[in-house]
Every structure is written in structure tokens, then in C-alpha cells.
Design a protein around this motif. Structure first.
Motif, PDB file in Angstrom:
ATOM      1  N   LEU A  35      32.144  33.426  49.757  1.00 59.03           N
ATOM      2  CA  LEU A  35      31.986  33.460  48.309  1.00 59.03           C
ATOM      3  C   LEU A  35      32.809  34.573  47.673  1.00 59.03           C
ATOM      4  O   LEU A  35      33.400  34.409  46.619  1.00 59.03           O
ATOM      5  N   LYS A  36      32.821  35.692  48.382  1.00 59.28           N
ATOM      6  CA  LYS A  36      33.542  36.836  47.842  1.00 59.28           C
ATOM      7  C   LYS A  36      35.015  36.472  47.676  1.00 59.28           C
ATOM      8  O   LYS A  36      35.659  36.775  46.676  1.00 59.28           O
ATOM      9  N   LYS A  37      35.526  35.794  48.666  1.00 60.18           N
ATOM     10  CA  LYS A  37      36.923  35.355  48.644  1.00 60.18           C
ATOM     11  C   LYS A  37      37.158  34.431  47.466  1.00 60.18           C
ATOM     12  O   LYS A  37      38.159  34.521  46.751  1.00 60.18           O
ATOM     13  N   ASN A  38      36.192  33.559  47.269  1.00 60.31           N
ATOM     14  CA  ASN A  38      36.229  32.623  46.156  1.00 60.31           C
ATOM     15  C   ASN A  38      36.364  33.353  44.820  1.00 60.31           C
ATOM     16  O   ASN A  38      37.200  33.024  43.984  1.00 60.31           O
ATOM     17  N   TYR A  39      35.481  34.350  44.661  1.00 61.83           N
ATOM     18  CA  TYR A  39      35.494  35.127  43.421  1.00 61.83           C
ATOM     19  C   TYR A  39      36.803  35.888  43.256  1.00 61.83           C
ATOM     20  O   TYR A  39      37.376  35.961  42.174  1.00 61.83           O
ATOM     21  N   GLN A  40      37.235  36.431  44.382  1.00 62.40           N
ATOM     22  CA  GLN A  40      38.449  37.237  44.363  1.00 62.40           C
ATOM     23  C   GLN A  40      39.629  36.412  43.859  1.00 62.40           C
ATOM     24  O   GLN A  40      40.406  36.840  43.011  1.00 62.40           O
ATOM     25  N   LEU A  41      39.692  35.206  44.412  1.00 64.33           N
ATOM     26  CA  LEU A  41      40.776  34.282  44.092  1.00 64.33           C
ATOM     27  C   LEU A  41      40.780  33.984  42.597  1.00 64.33           C
ATOM     28  O   LEU A  41      41.792  34.081  41.906  1.00 64.33           O
ATOM     29  N   ARG A  42      39.557  33.680  42.122  1.00 68.79           N
ATOM     30  CA  ARG A  42      39.447  33.300  40.726  1.00 68.79           C
ATOM     31  C   ARG A  42      39.732  34.496  39.818  1.00 68.79           C
ATOM     32  O   ARG A  42      40.398  34.373  38.783  1.00 68.79           O
ATOM     33  N   LEU A  43      39.253  35.647  40.272  1.00 64.17           N
ATOM     34  CA  LEU A  43      39.468  36.866  39.501  1.00 64.17           C
ATOM     35  C   LEU A  43      40.962  37.162  39.404  1.00 64.17           C
ATOM     36  O   LEU A  43      41.483  37.517  38.332  1.00 64.17           O
TER      37      LEU A  43
END
Lengths: 306, 287, 263
Positions: free
Chosen positions: B207-215
Motif C-alpha cells: 500500500l505504501k508503494k501505491n501511495y508513493q506512486l500516486r503521490l
């Protein structure tokens, strides 16, 4: 007051397909304190049913059993009883000593008395060395002896023993007989069931025979033995080879210089008169009788035939 | 003795032969099958007896493992497998029926129902359901507020939610109520704010990766927005394309969409990307 | 009666049941690892898993110990020797029940301690949003144990009726599942959604609601996991319900058991 009082005890079991089975058909029995009573009967005659009714394990269909004047249905009636069940089984994770202690606590025995009595009975029944081991490792005979020990530990006045000799070797059986005789000497009432007549003959005052739920005989042991005498085998010293007959009785058997004659009861006096007259030496008079076994077998046969 | 030994050996040998195709088969099982068909929640509730919270947690775990495995796979092989969002949503809804307090379920549902599936209404309904139970939790109104403002453009509702989130958290969320967020032009900043909060609180690597990507994507968008403003100040007119900003020296280095799309300027100057802030495969799952 | 309770406890311990529990309890060590997979509620998940595990172990204990206690005694003819003592059947039954219940209590305390340790560890590494309320957790485990003691009473009731262990074991499991949903069914019946049901079905369901034990009432897991407040009045009512229901079950069981023939 009788130690055990059974009046009109009747027990009906409902078997398969709603069939009713009469296991016990109106039993009347009175056992006095201090009496040793042998309860004889073939397998399935109703011995165990009677005992379970006496212990309140079963409920009578009719009639009643009382122990020391108290109805068997009451818990307190068992307070004066040492009970050995048939093929007993005890909590097998306990050692004999622990179980005896448990039994003692149920009889509200004091701690020191219990310790003393426990040691006594365990030693008497040769369980002392095995007392700490869990009973699941015991042989059948050992479990049977635990059964006796737990019946003896609180020193009650009444003992109800269901097949006390079963599962024991000859030494064990002799020990049990010894214990029962000891109880008799100390004025205790012992009621035990068996199908082995020899046990009864040696230790009992009275015997009852039950067949198919009915008491077919009830008498003192010596009366039964006395009534069973059929004749005598008489050994006479006779060096001569020729055979004699006395009072019309012919020679039965001859070994070396001894002649044996089989004399029925009725001919005994005449035979002995002749012997005395001829001046023959009498070496031995053997009583020939039906023993309890024959008595028992004859009873069972006639009762079952009926 | 020898018979049993040799039969044991034969069986072990057969097991060795069998285990590889067996595990391969299990690994390649269709994902829907893997996620499992969950029986009706009512039935599950009855069988769960006093383990409702546990069953709910295991449903959430199932979704999480499935999603984690997928994102790992897509990163390894670059082949994008569209997750079965419908099944995931179904499981999470089941989970909160069993345990209406399960935060993981709300949190995870919020994570994918919005950006990826674009089911903002469903997401907000779920959050409102959760707010009835987790009355102390500021995250739920925070999520709902963001959804309302960013996706649904319901600024009034968003303000209400943010207000509540602020009260519950005791922290200064009121700045989110600032006028500039509550309109189209503040969207990118709102998203960056939201995503930073989410990313910082996240432990789950997938999930963190997901957020990072979107961020990252939104930060790029924000960079373009700032460049666009400078361009307007300097040139007095709106730029038409992103390339204009790059070649004009307003934007350096050139923007990169981590989702593999191209940033472009819409007619009214709004920064957009062809990827729509999601991997290409997701397109098929739009409503 | 104390001695029969003691004998029962000894039996359970010597059958290595406790060691079995300890081995199963090793799974507690895994809980922090599994719980760390949670995104937002590591401590809550460790609590969920710990409490569920305690519940599950206690369920197995109460079904199997409760369902087989009397059956085993009768099957192995221990009853003919024990009931030949001046020990009334009621006291025997209560003693067996008491011993089994006491063991479940002991198991709950030991497992509860393990759960405390696990949750303490989890909450130290991942501090939860809301602090764990330890007293609520303790009460939750206590009421869990009471619930399973009630279930043991159900198992004993079935044991006095039946001669095999099938009815006690499977009957108890069924009652456990049914008793867990009666509250939901009851609430459904009172909601407008049940309008379509025939009044007979409603009557039967309502009857069952009052007849079956309400295990749902003993479930305070949500309160323990999310630190929701407990209501003293509710706890006391549940406690009273427990006492009365167990009393009813044991009285009926004793009445049946006294009439039972020990062939």
C-alpha cells in the motif's frame, strides 16, 4: 434388626422391542449381623441385579431392600457398607493409595485413621509396592484386590461383594477366603455372590441359590452337607486273599491286604455288626456324599427344567 | 517391516513428483477462485459464532494478501494483471458486517474503491456506516471529506466531514477547510495533502508503494501547475501544452508520470494525465 | 464433593489435557507476527486473534471434557464403584461438573495470561490509536470462560439423557451454534423485515429464543478489542443469567441422573 432385609424385591427390565424381562421375581431374604451369606447362582440368574438393587444402583420395580434398616435408595444406607462391584473398575489415572484415600474421604474418615487403615489394607492385599502407580498399569487380579481394599478400608459392618474371587489366582482366592473368615470372626456381615460352590462351602454360614430370578434354596451350609450323605466307603484290613461279604455287601475294590466296601447309609449298622463279629480291623471310614456342587447342579437342573 | 518401509519410500517419491505440478497449479489458479467465494454474510455470521471479529479479520487479510501478491507480481513481470476489485469490495463489505469496527477494512476499501474503481459513492456509504461505530476515529470522516471534495465535488459535505475529523483528531485539520481546497483549482494540493497523510501512516509495503506512486504523480502535476502559473505571469497568457513549459524553461526536468501516462493541459489549463493516475489495465474496470 | 472435584481435576491433568493446551498455546507466539500484517490495527488484531484462540480452545475443552466426562465414567463402569460409596448422585454430578468447570477456568486464566503478554508486546511495538483497556480484556476472557462453563452444563445435561457420547458432543456443538445466533434471529423477528414470515414460525423462533442459552450475551470481544466501554448493569445481568441458567440445567440433569439405572 437384620443387617440386610430384602422383601418382595422385584425388578423388570425393558429389553429390545419393548419386551419386558423379569430379572428378579419377588425375592425375600434376611441376613443377620455377623452372618456370612453365599449367594449362588448360574450366570444371568439375577445375582448382580440383586446386589445393584441393594446398592441403589438400580431402582426396584417393586419391593424393597434395606441395609441396617435403611432403604437402599438412600445415600446414607451405603455408609455402613463395603461394596465390591463385579469386575470392578476404578479411575485408572489414580494410584491405589489415592483411590483408597478418596474412598476414605467419602466415608468421612479422619486423616490419621485413614492413613493407618490404608496402609493396613494395602499391605494385606499385597498392593503396597504398587500403591503409587496409576491403576491403568495394574493386572486384572490387582484391580480386583484394589476393589477389596476399598471395601475394607473404612471397616464397615456390612460387606457386599459381587464375585470377590473372580479374576484372582489360587493364592489370591485363598487370601480372599482368609479375609472373609477373618471378618466372620470379627462379627461382620458378609454377603457375597459367586457361581463357584467351593468358595461357599469353606466360608459361609448360609447359602441361597438363585435361578432365573427366583430363590430356589436357602439353608445353612452344614444342613445341606448333612442331607447330602449317601453312604460310606469302609476300608478293612484283610490279609486273606479270599473275598468276604458282610451283610450282603460285596467287595468294592482290593489293594494289597486292604479290602474296600461301599456301604449305603441304610445298610451301615448291619454291615458294621458283621464286621465286629468276624473281628476284622477297620482302617478307615470315608463319608460318601453329594457335595455342594452336586446339590447346586441338581437344583439348577430341576429349576431350569421346570 | 521391509514392505512398509518400501511402500513409505514409494509414497515419498510420488509426493516429490506430485508436489511441483500441484503447487504450480495452485499458484496459477484463477484469481477469483483464489480470493474465494464468500458465502452470504448472514450464514457466515451464524457459523462464526463468537469468532466474528476473527472471521472479519481473516477476510480482510485475504484481500490484503491477494492484493499484495498481485502488486508484487505486476512489478516483477511488468505484466499488469487487473485485480478483481468487485470481489475485493464484496469481501470487505462482508468483513465490516461481521465486525463493524474493523479499521483495516475501511482503510483498505478507501484505498482502492476511490482512485482505482471510482466507486466514490460506495466508498462514502461504507465510511458513513463505519462512522456509526468507530465514533472516535478521525480517519473515517477524513476519508469521506476527501472523497466528497476531490471526487464528488460536494464541497458542503466535505466541509462537514473535515470539521468532524478535526474535532476528533484534535489536530489542526481546519486548514483543509480553507477556501482554496474547496474548489477545482485546489484539487492537486488537496490530493497531495491527503496522500502524504496516508503514506506516512502506512506500514504495509504494497500500500505504501501505491501511495508513493500516486503521490509522485500528483507532485509532478503540482510542479506543472506551478510552472503554468509562472508562465502565465511572465507571458500573460495560458500555455497550451506541457511541452511549451518544458521548452520555455519553466519546467525542468520534464515531468514523468509514474503510471506511464503523458501529462497534458486541458483547454481550461487543468493539468491531466493520460494514465488518469492509475495503471493502464485499470481502465477496463471503470464503471 | 470437594474430593470428587479434585479427582476430576486430577483426571483431566493426568490425561495430559493441560500439556495439550500448552502445545496449542505455542501458537500465541505467532500472533504478533500475523498481527503485524494489519495496516491500521496491529494491537486490535493481536487482541482479536488471542481472544479467538482462547475461545476456540475453551470451546474444544468444554465440548469434549463436558460431553465425555459422564459417558466415560458410565462406559468404563467407574460409576458402579463410585456410586456404591455414600455419595449421592447429585453430589457426584455436581462434583464432576465443578471439576470440569474449574479446569476450564484455570485454562482461561493461563491462556489469558499468555494473551496479556502477546497484546502487551504488540502494543509496545505498534502503539494503538486507543489504549488497550486491560480490565475490559480481563472481563471479556472471564465472561468467555463463563460462557463455556454454561456450555459444559449443556453437555452434562445431554450426558444424563443419553448413553452414548454422540448426543452430548454433537448436541452441545449444535446448541452452541444455535445459542450464538438466537439474539440475531430475535432481533430480525422484531424488525419490520420479518413481516412476510408466518406467525407460527415467529412463535417457534421466539420460543427458542427464550429456551436456548443466549451465548451472544457473553461475547464482549468487540469491547475488549476496540476498547469500547462495558456497562456494569449489563455485566451483572449476564452474570445473573449465567447463574440461573446453569442452575436450571444442573437441577434438571440431576433429576434425570437420579432416576438413571446403572446397569
Amino acid at each position: 434388626m437384620n443387617a440386610i432385609q430384602i422383601t418382595g424385591l422385584y425388578k423388570q427390565f425393558s429389553g429390545k422391542r419393548m419386551k419386558k424381562i423379569d430379572a428378579l421375581k419377588g425375592l425375600d431374604l434376611e441376613i443377620a449381623p455377623g452372618e456370612v451369606f453365599g449367594f449362588l447362582g448360574p450366570n444371568g440368574a439375577g445375582k448382580s441385579t440383586t446386589i445393584k438393587l441393594m446398592m441403589g444402583l438400580l431402582r426396584p420395580t417393586a419391593g424393597a431392600a434395606k441395609i441396617m434398616g435403611m432403604d437402599a435408595g438412600q445415600t446414607e444406607s451405603r455408609r455402613s457398607v463395603g461394596y465390591l462391584p463385579e469386575n470392578p473398575a476404578f479411575y485408572d489415572y489414580l494410584g491405589a493409595e489415592e483411590y483408597i484415600a478418596f474412598v476414605g474421604s467419602q466415608f468421612r474418615m479422619g486423616k490419621s485413621l485413614l492413613a493407618r487403615r490404608s496402609e493396613e489394607v494395602l499391605k494385606r492385599l499385597e498392593l503396597w509396592d504398587a500403591r503409587k502407580r496409576p491403576m491403568r498399569g495394574y493386572s486384572k487380579g490387582m484391580v480386583q484386590r484394589v476393589g477389596l481394599a476399598q471395601a475394607l478400608v473404612h471397616d464397615p459392618d456390612v460387606y457386599i461383594l459381587d464375585e470377590p474371587m473372580s479374576g484372582l489366582d489360587p493364592i489370591g482366592r485363598a487370601l480372599v477366603k482368609d479375609i472373609i473368615l477373618d471378618l466372620k470372626r470379627r462379627g461382620k456381615c458378609v454377603f457375597f455372590s459367586t457361581h463357584i460352590t467351593d468358595d461357599v462351602e469353606k466360608v459361609c454360614d448360609r447359602v441361597g441359590v438363585i435361578v432365573k430370578g427366583t430363590l430356589v434354596a436357602l439353608d445353612r451350609v452344614e444342613n445341606i452337607l448333612r442331607s447330602g450323605v449317601e453312604g460310606y466307603l469302609i476300608h478293612l484290613k484283610m490279609p486273606e486273599t479270599e473275598s468276604f461279604s458282610f451283610g450282603g455287601i460285596e467287595l468294592f475294590r482290593r489293594t494289597d491286604s486292604v479290602s474296600e466296601y461301599y456301604v449305603p447309609c441304610s445298610a451301615f449298622n448291619g454291615f458294621m455288626g458283621e464286621v465286629n463279629r468276624t473281628g476284622t480291623d477297620v482302617l478307615l471310614v470315608e463319608t460318601k456324599r453329594r457335595d455342594l456342587e452336586d446339590f447346586f447342579l441338581a437344583l439348577v437342573k430341576s429349576a431350569q427344567g421346570a | 517391516m521391509r514392505g512398509t518401509l518400501s511402500s513409505a519410500l514409494v509414497c515419498i517419491l510420488l509426493y516429490g513428483i506430485l508436489i511441483i505440478p500441484f503447487t504450480t497449479y495452485l499458484r496459477n489458479k484463477p484469481f477469483l477462485e483464489k480470493l474465494g467465494y464468500v458465502p452470504s454474510v448472514t450464514a457466515l455470521k451464524s457459523v462464526a459464532a463468537d469468532h466474528k471479529e476473527m472471521v472479519a479479520a481473516s477476510l480482510v487479510m485475504k484481500v490484503l494478501m491477494y492484493f499484495g501478491g498481485l502488486s508484487e507480481k505486476s512489478q516483477e513481470s511488468q505484466v499488469v494483471i487487473p485485480p478483481d476489485y468487485k470481489a475485493m469490495s464484496r469481501l470487505l463489505h462482508g468483513a465490516v458486517k461481521l465486525d463493524p469496527y474493523n479499521m483495516d477494512a475501511y482503510y483498505f476499501a478507501q484505498a482502492f474503491l476511490t482512485w482505482d474503481v471510482k466507486q466514490y459513492k460506495i466508498a462514502n456509504d461504507l465510511l458513513i456506516y463505519g462512522m456509526k461505530y468507530r465514533t472516535w476515529d478521525w480517519y473515517l470522516p477524513f476519508f469521506a471529506g476527501f472523497n466528497s471534495a476531490f471526487f464528488l465535488k460536494e464541497y458542503e459535505a466535505a466541509a462537514r466531514y473535515y470539521q468532524r475529523a478535526g474535532e476528533l483528531s484534535g489536530s489542526d485539520l481546519s486548514r483543509l477547510l480553507a477556501g482554496r481546497y474547496m474548489q477545482e483549482s485546489g484539487q492537486t494540493e488537496l490530493a497531495i495533502n491527503y496522500l502524504s497523510v496516508m503514506m506516512n501512516g502506512e506500514k504495509n509495503p504494497a500500500l505504501k508503494k501505491n501511495y508513493q506512486l500516486r503521490l509522485t504523480a500528483f507532485r509532478e502535476a503540482r510542479r506543472i501547475e506551478l510552472a503554468r502559473e509562472r508562465y502565465r505571469e511572465v507571458k500573460g497568457a495560458m500555455p497550451a501544452t506541457v511541452e511549451q513549459l518544458v521548452s520555455g524553461g519553466f519546467l525542468s526536468p520534464p515531468p514523468m508520470d509514474p503510471y506511464g501516462g503523458e501529462f497534458y493541459l486541458e483547454a481550461d489549463g487543468k493539468v491531466s494525465t493520460t494514465s488518469k493516475y492509475a495503471f493502464a489495465g485499470v481502465k477496463n474496470h471503470k464503471k | 464433593m470437594a474430593s470428587i472435584i479434585l479427582i476430576t481435576l486430577k483426571g483431566i491433568f493426568r490425561d495430559r489435557v493441560f500439556q495439550g493446551i500448552m502445545v496449542t498455546a505455542l501458537a500465541f507466539l505467532l500472533i504478533p507476527v500475523i498481527a503485524s500484517l494489519s495496516m491500521r490495527q496491529v494491537t486490535e488484531l493481536s487482541l482479536t486473534l488471542s481472544l479467538s484462540m482462547i475461545s476456540f480452545i475453551l470451546l474444544l475443552l468444554s465440548v469434549f471434557l463436558g460431553g465425555t466426562s459422564l459417558w466415560k465414567d458410565i462406559e468404563r463402569r467407574y460409576t458402579s464403584s463410585v456410586l456404591g460409596l455414600p455419595l449421592s448422585r447429585q453430589r457426584y454430578l455436581l462434583g464432576r461438573f465443578g471439576g470440569t468447570a474449574l479446569f476450564v477456568m484455570i485454562a482461561a486464566v493461563v491462556l489469558g495470561a499468555a494473551a496479556f503478554a502477546v497484546v502487551l508486546y504488540s502494543s509496545a511495538i505498534y502503539p494503538p490509536e486507543r489504549p488497550v483497556i486491560w480490565s475490559t480484556m480481563g472481563l471479556c476472557i472471564l465472561f468467555d470462560a463463563l460462557k463455556y462453563i454454561l456450555l459444559i452444563a449443556v453437555a452434562f445435561f445431554f450426558s444424563t439423557v443419553s448413553t452414548s457420547f454422540f448426543l452430548p458432543v454433537f448436541g452441545t456443538i449444535s446448541i452452541f451454534l444455535a445459542g450464538g445466533v438466537t439474539q440475531q434471529v430475535y432481533e430480525y423477528l422484531r424488525s419490520p423485515a420479518s413481516k412476510s414470515l408466518s406467525p407460527v414460525v415467529k412463535q417457534i423462533a421466539a420460543g427458542l429464543y427464550y429456551l436456548l442459552p443466549n451465548f451472544g450475551a457473553f461475547d464482549f470481544k468487540v469491547n475488549a478489542i476496540y476498547g469500547l466501554p462495558l456497562h456494569v448493569e449489563g455485566l451483572l445481568l449476564t452474570l445473573a443469567y449465567f447463574v440461573v441458567y446453569v442452575g436450571i440445567l444442573l437441577s434438571i440433569s440431576a433429576a434425570i441422573f437420579i432416576r438413571r439405572e446403572m446397569r
